[in-house]
Design a protein around this motif. Structure first.
Motif, PDB file in Angstrom:
ATOM      1  N   LEU A 287       1.861  52.893 -17.265  1.00 58.22           N
ATOM      2  CA  LEU A 287       0.833  53.638 -16.535  1.00 58.22           C
ATOM      3  C   LEU A 287      -0.432  52.815 -16.341  1.00 58.22           C
ATOM      4  CD1 LEU A 287       1.070  57.267 -17.966  1.00 58.22           C
ATOM      5  CD2 LEU A 287       2.266  56.234 -16.026  1.00 58.22           C
ATOM      6  N   THR A 288      -0.903  52.160 -17.391  1.00 58.91           N
ATOM      7  CA  THR A 288      -2.161  51.411 -17.317  1.00 58.91           C
ATOM      8  C   THR A 288      -1.966  49.923 -17.063  1.00 58.91           C
ATOM      9  OG1 THR A 288      -2.217  50.937 -19.689  1.00 58.91           O
ATOM     10  CG2 THR A 288      -3.127  53.051 -18.969  1.00 58.91           C
ATOM     11  N   GLY A 289      -0.775  49.409 -17.341  1.00 55.49           N
ATOM     12  CA  GLY A 289      -0.537  47.972 -17.236  1.00 55.49           C
ATOM     13  C   GLY A 289      -0.922  47.213 -18.482  1.00 55.49           C
ATOM     14  N   HIS A 415       7.506  41.771  -3.731  1.00 59.30           N
ATOM     15  CA  HIS A 415       6.899  43.095  -3.725  1.00 59.30           C
ATOM     16  C   HIS A 415       6.949  43.721  -5.124  1.00 59.30           C
ATOM     17  CE1 HIS A 415       5.211  46.512  -1.743  1.00 59.30           C
ATOM     18  NE2 HIS A 415       6.248  47.322  -1.979  1.00 59.30           N
ATOM     19  N   PHE A 416       7.903  43.298  -5.926  1.00 60.98           N
ATOM     20  CA  PHE A 416       8.029  43.826  -7.277  1.00 60.98           C
ATOM     21  C   PHE A 416       7.456  42.888  -8.333  1.00 60.98           C
ATOM     22  CE2 PHE A 416      10.650  46.838  -5.177  1.00 60.98           C
ATOM     23  CZ  PHE A 416      10.674  47.967  -5.990  1.00 60.98           C
ATOM     24  N   GLY A 417       6.606  41.940  -7.923  1.00 69.81           N
ATOM     25  CA  GLY A 417       5.842  41.135  -8.869  1.00 69.81           C
ATOM     26  C   GLY A 417       6.450  39.819  -9.271  1.00 69.81           C
ATOM     27  N   LEU A 418       7.541  39.398  -8.635  1.00 70.50           N
ATOM     28  CA  LEU A 418       8.186  38.137  -8.993  1.00 70.50           C
ATOM     29  C   LEU A 418       7.680  37.003  -8.107  1.00 70.50           C
ATOM     30  CD1 LEU A 418      11.869  39.403  -9.429  1.00 70.50           C
ATOM     31  CD2 LEU A 418      10.055  39.267 -11.149  1.00 70.50           C
ATOM     32  N   ALA A 471       8.772  42.049 -17.036  1.00 68.74           N
ATOM     33  CA  ALA A 471       8.189  43.292 -17.549  1.00 68.74           C
ATOM     34  C   ALA A 471       7.476  44.055 -16.440  1.00 68.74           C
ATOM     35  CB  ALA A 471       7.222  42.975 -18.691  1.00 68.74           C
ATOM     36  N   VAL A 472       6.752  43.339 -15.589  1.00 69.87           N
ATOM     37  CA  VAL A 472       6.074  43.976 -14.459  1.00 69.87           C
ATOM     38  C   VAL A 472       7.097  44.543 -13.483  1.00 69.87           C
ATOM     39  CG1 VAL A 472       4.607  43.537 -12.447  1.00 69.87           C
ATOM     40  CG2 VAL A 472       3.975  42.617 -14.690  1.00 69.87           C
ATOM     41  N   ALA A 579       7.617  49.683 -20.853  1.00 73.85           N
ATOM     42  CA  ALA A 579       8.590  48.738 -20.307  1.00 73.85           C
ATOM     43  C   ALA A 579       8.635  47.545 -21.246  1.00 73.85           C
ATOM     44  CB  ALA A 579       8.198  48.286 -18.904  1.00 73.85           C
ATOM     45  N   ALA A 580       9.827  47.051 -21.510  1.00 72.01           N
ATOM     46  CA  ALA A 580       9.980  45.948 -22.463  1.00 72.01           C
ATOM     47  C   ALA A 580      10.979  44.932 -21.937  1.00 72.01           C
ATOM     48  CB  ALA A 580      10.428  46.473 -23.825  1.00 72.01           C
ATOM     49  N   VAL A 581      10.763  43.679 -22.336  1.00 70.34           N
ATOM     50  CA  VAL A 581      11.626  42.564 -21.938  1.00 70.34           C
ATOM     51  C   VAL A 581      11.812  41.650 -23.138  1.00 70.34           C
ATOM     52  CG1 VAL A 581      11.788  40.493 -20.518  1.00 70.34           C
ATOM     53  CG2 VAL A 581      10.929  42.598 -19.517  1.00 70.34           C
ATOM     54  N   CYS A 582      13.016  41.151 -23.302  1.00 69.81           N
ATOM     55  CA  CYS A 582      13.277  40.112 -24.297  1.00 69.81           C
ATOM     56  C   CYS A 582      14.094  39.012 -23.645  1.00 69.81           C
ATOM     57  CB  CYS A 582      14.018  40.675 -25.501  1.00 69.81           C
ATOM     58  SG  CYS A 582      14.435  39.416 -26.739  1.00 69.81           S
TER      59      CYS A 582
END
Length: 635
Positions: A287-289, A415-418, A471-472, A579-582
């Motif tokens: 929500l906040t980034g 558009h999705f931040g990549l 993650a974004v 949201a999480a990434v590994c």
């Protein structure tokens, strides 16, 4: 007729000639006197004009210059701002630093003074050389740092011996101390001595022992953390010796920073990945980034290099085999592998080349000309977009990418931040790479081939992303909004939803359902990493990216031959908040190495309810309004 004697004649004619000679001599003398007098008058006039200019017209300017020769201005270093985590735990702060300095002009013999000081404080040969060089390069009345970080016993003993050691000076300054150093090392960074270029830009950098941000948040926000120096005016004699103090202006402490990081989650994330040789984890509030955790291993403790660093330890860190000082969360660039299929599916649905009803047969491989691209699993039978995401079918996304083309896939990816830097607040962030036809022509001077489009559809080939970008991407898929990451809370922030993405919500819902199936449905690739919290589901996508070709495989170690393991996820699936990434370098399969890490970190975040707890508010700090910390709901 009167007769003249010879003598009389001589006197008579001589008398007539004498006045003419006298007149000539008198004329010559008068002309010389006039020239000399005119010259003297001119010189005196010029001297008078110059005196008038100096004493009347330019008096104010020369008065200032004389005051500058009489007055010495000495800068006073400001205290550096503190750094806190989102709940007020101190991450970095200034502590008292007892220091030893010398003023070479007051030393009878500088080497002798250093010899005397070495009986109380260790003065190495490198320190001695540095002090001698500084004494030669600058005024002898300017202090030179000899040692810092003294014990109270050393400080007291040197003060007692001060009358016997001319030129010695003791003072109290500050040094930087880091709490939770190893977990927070990559995020907070460290401070160090200024470089030559920086010293020329800001005079405060010349102060003995002054340190500036060298990495992480310390570097990105250095101007704000540094504060403003004060000054002391001294009256000095012709030799530069201090006569008396005239005036002083106190320094202004640097601004405190409050991070979005929760150090508790950060510690858990680092502990969870330390079993792997090289790995990184990012956890975001969708929500906040706000970045709640950003861990990278191997890590380092900034306390070991920020103050009195051991040269050997510094070399080991700087030249370490796995580069422990690199924050892989923002600087590691990896092929996203099957996690990229989320974007390929959205792009295919948006372009209209696939729909939810279409099924494709997966024979286990896909042919493009004479080249055959294999699927990781021979599925057989028909498979739709939901099953393709859930089971990570390569053939489905090969065909989808081929139908839409690389340029459209690249535009949706961006558009999705990549493929671009996200300016989260850390210096040195890498942009990754989202290729297209124009990029290859510009960078490699070559045409784009269909086979490259096909392989890009599953996140291989030229495609590169960072864990933060993934993650974004996941946060944007979860919310449908243009979420951007941030590491520092700001009092100017207001809780306003991020702008909506230009994508059909129905297409997003299809992809989200596929990601839910990955974790929670039979035959999902991350079925064993489902959350163990009753009533809460996690949506995710596994990824396994090949990093070596078969031609070079024999040259590499078994570790280097392994594929990278990736996993992206958001939770709760029905009302996303995290949201999480590994990413685990050479970790093997994403479901085996990366998914369990995300599951454990996500579980802790949900149980701790980090995003919904009131944030810390500090004086003189970048803070976040309390309503932002407790905001609920999804776009």
């Amino acid at each position: 007729m009167r007769k003249w004697s010879k003598r009389a004649k001589a006197l008579h004619y001589g008398a007539k000639k004498k006045p003419d000679y006298t007149r000539k001599q008198s004329y010559r003398f008068s002309r010389r006197a006039l020239l000399v007098g005119a010259g003297q008058a001119g010189l005196f006039g010029l001297l008078g004009w110059r005196l008038h200019q100096l004493q009347i017209r330019d008096s104010s300017e020369y008065r200032l210059l004389s005051d500058e020769n009489r007055i010495m201005m000495q800068l006073v270093a400001p205290a550096r701002g503190a750094i806190y985590d989102r709940f007020g735990t101190v991450i970095a702060e200034d502590k008292e630093n007892l220091r030893l300095l010398v003023l070479p002009a007051f030393c009878k013999s500088l080497p002798g003074t250093l010899d005397a000081l070495s009986r109380v404080v260790r003065v190495s040969s490198a320190t001695r050389s540095r002090v001698m060089r500084a004494a030669r390069r600058q005024s002898g009345y300017y202090p030179v740092l000899v040692a810092e970080g003294l014990t109270w016993r050393q400080f007291a003993l040197l003060n007692v011996l001060a009358p016997q050691i001319p030129g010695m000076r003791m003072d109290r300054a500050a040094y930087r101390q880091y709490h939770h150093g190893r977990p927070m090392g990559h995020v907070v960074g460290y401070v160090g001595m200024a470089g030559k270029a920086e010293v020329d830009v800001d005079p405060v950098m010349r102060l003995p022992g002054f340190r500036t941000g060298r990495a992480g948040v310390e570097k990105s926000f250095d101007p704000e953390l540094r504060g403003s120096p004060g000054n002391i005016k001294y009256e000095v004699d012709v030799h530069g010796r201090v006569v008396r103090e005239l005036d002083s202006k106190p320094s202004t402490k640097g601004r405190d920073l409050v991070l979005t990081i929760d150090h508790h989650l950060q510690t858990i994330a680092l502990d969870r990945i330390k079993e792997h040789r090289v790995a990184s984890v990012v956890l975001m509030d969708v929500l906040t980034g706000g970045v709640l955790a950003m861990a990278s291993t191997p890590s380092f403790d900034p306390n070991a290099i920020a103050f009195n660093p051991d040269p050997k330890e510094w070399r080991n860190l700087a030249r370490g085999k796995d580069n422990p000082m690199q924050n892989r969360a923002v600087r590691g660039q990896y092929p996203p592998g099957s996690t990229y299929k989320v974007i390929t599916a959205l792009a295919g649905l948006s372009a209209g080349v696939i729909d939810t009803k279409e099924t494709m047969r997966c024979p286990g491989s896909y042919a493009v000309g004479r080249k055959r691209f294999r699927c990781w699993k021979a599925h057989g039978g028909g498979i739709n977009v939901h099953e393709a995401i859930k089971q990570s079918c390569d053939v489905f996304f090969y065909e989808t990418a081929k139908r839409m083309g690389i340029d459209y896939l690249a535009s949706v990816s961006r558009h999705f931040g990549l493929g671009r830097t996200l300016d989260c607040g850390l210096a040195g962030e890498k942009p990754g790479l989202i290729p297209d036809v124009a990029w290859k022509r510009r960078a490699l001077f070559d045409a784009w081939y269909t086979g490259e489009t096909v392989i890009s559809g599953i996140g291989q080939g030229f495609v590169l992303t960072t864990p933060l970008q993934l993650a974004v991407m996941t946060a944007r898929v979860a919310t449908g909004r243009a979420v951007l990451p941030k590491l520092v809370m700001s009092e100017e922030d207001q809780f306003e939803p991020w702008p909506l993405l230009e994508v059909d919500p129905a297409h997003l819902e299809v992809v989200r359902n596929g990601m839910i199936g990955v974790v929670n449905e039979p035959r999902g690739t991350a079925r064993r990493s489902a959350l163990q919290i009753p009533g809460v589901q996690m949506a995710g996508k596994t990824g396994t990216s090949q990093v070596v070709s078969s031609r070079n495989e024999h040259k590499l170690s078994p570790y280097e031959r392994e594929t990278h393991a990736l996993f992206v996820a958001f939770a709760p699936a029905d009302k996303p908040r995290y949201a999480a990434v590994c990413v685990v370098e050479h970790g093997g399969g994403g479901s085996r190495a990366a998914a369990p890490v995300v599951r454990d970190v996500m579980t802790e975040a949900l149980l701790r309810d980090t995003a919904n707890r009131p944030a810390f508010v500090a004086n003189n700090a970048h803070i976040v309004p309390s309503e932002l910390a407790s905001a609920e709901g999804t776009p």
